[in-house]
Enzyme design. Structure first.
Site, short mmCIF file in Angstrom:
data_model
loop_
_atom_site.label_atom_id
_atom_site.label_comp_id
_atom_site.label_asym_id
_atom_site.label_seq_id
_atom_site.Cartn_x
_atom_site.Cartn_y
_atom_site.Cartn_z
N PHE A 158 -43.71 23.31 0.78
CA PHE A 158 -43.97 23.48 2.20
C PHE A 158 -45.38 24.04 2.42
CE2 PHE A 158 -39.50 24.33 1.37
CZ PHE A 158 -38.82 23.66 2.37
N ASP A 159 -46.01 23.59 3.47
CA ASP A 159 -47.16 24.30 4.02
C ASP A 159 -46.62 25.53 4.75
OD1 ASP A 159 -49.79 24.85 4.92
OD2 ASP A 159 -49.38 23.79 6.78
#
Length: 309
Positions: A158-159
């Site tokens: 994930f960012d």
């Protein structure tokens, strides 16, 4: 709000299978030709699409769990008639998917909440924007060239800002630049960030991970962010405050994310910025999250009866 701990993922047929040929027919010849093609080829098994490996690994979690906690459902703009090929392919690939909604060209996003889905993956950016607007975790599956990851462990990356976290810090960066962003993050290092659209999905993954010893968990997660020190501290303290486990955290200070995601072996990566998605998609399956200040407001028009999945 969901009361159970089941992880439910909703996926479109174009994200699950390679439907490029039928989609080209729709674009070139229209809906009727598309429908004829699907019916004529309904006994031909579809090849895996970008998110196929992700779905296969998600469903493979259930046998290792005390009770089945993962479900994948199909949400498709196909009709039930043209969708028969999709369900035939699901059966032949041995995927345990039993629930579906076929909407004959209308957006299926309204059924995300009804099914209790924690995540919606689609190749249709309009449907994804509608889902995010209603508060659901959602991403547009991009054309990707994912490396084959034969490891049975499910790996999801994930960012941070506008994905796991709100875009509150990103707004300062966009308005006033890196210096103001860094100063703000240092000043608020002990103030947890608000949750973004994927916080609840990460929490559901964390729950499944918590059922296993850390070194035997069938899921591994990573935060892959453009942040660097000293802006890292607020992120670490935020996850601590949420009591959510993240297995790996990569603070890249603006470096290209693609090679790092390949090294991690991500089965999918979620980011809100197109430039990072472009880098990632050359290495791993990638979902664009059109949320937050980095994305212009999307005001979808009426759904078209176009047969798109």
């Amino acid at each position: 709000m969901k009361q159970d701990k089941k992880l439910v993922v909703a996926i479109s047929s174009r994200a699950l299978f390679d439907l490029d040929e039928s989609h080209r027919i729709f674009e070139a010849e229209g809906k009727d030709a598309f429908c004829r093609y699907q019916i004529e080829h309904e006994d031909e098994t579809l090849e895996p699409g970008v998110a196929f490996t992700l779905v296969r690994k998600l469903l493979a979690l259930n046998p290792a769990l005390p009770e089945p906690l993962v479900e994948v459902i199909l949400l498709s703009r196909n009709s039930a008639d043209t969708g028969l090929r999709v369900f035939n392919s699901i059966r032949r690939h041995g995927l345990d998917i039993a629930r579906a909604a076929f909407t004959s060209g209308q957006s299926p996003f309204g059924y995300i909440g009804a099914f209790g889905a924690d995540l919606f993956l689609s190749a249709n950016a309009e449907d994804v924007a509608l889902a995010l607007d209603r508060g659901h975790a959602a991403a547009t599956i991009l054309d990707s060239n994912p490396a084959h990851n034969a490891d049975s462990q499910l790996r999801i990356a994930f960012d941070g800002d506008a994905v796991l976290f709100s875009d509150e810090a990103e707004r300062i960066y966009q308005a006033d630049g890196l210096g103001a962003f860094t100063e703000n993050e240092v000043e608020k290092a002990k103030t947890p960030l608000s949750g973004g659209p994927f916080k609840a999905f990460l929490a559901s993954l964390h729950h499944i991970q918590s059922l296993f010893p850390p070194d035997l968990a069938p899921i591994r997660t990573a935060l892959v962010t453009a942040r660097g020190a000293p802006a890292h501290e607020r992120v670490v303290r935020t996850l601590r405050a949420w009591n959510i486990r993240i297995d790996e955290a990569l603070f890249l200070g603006g470096m290209d994310k693609g090679p790092f995601l390949r090294a991690f072996g991500a089965d999918i990566f979620f980011d809100d910025q197109q430039k990072h998605c472009a880098s990632a998609s050359g290495h791993v399956a990638t979902g664009h999250v059109p949320h937050g200040i980095a994305n212009p407001q999307v005001l979808p028009g009426p759904a078209r009866p176009d047969g798109k999945a």
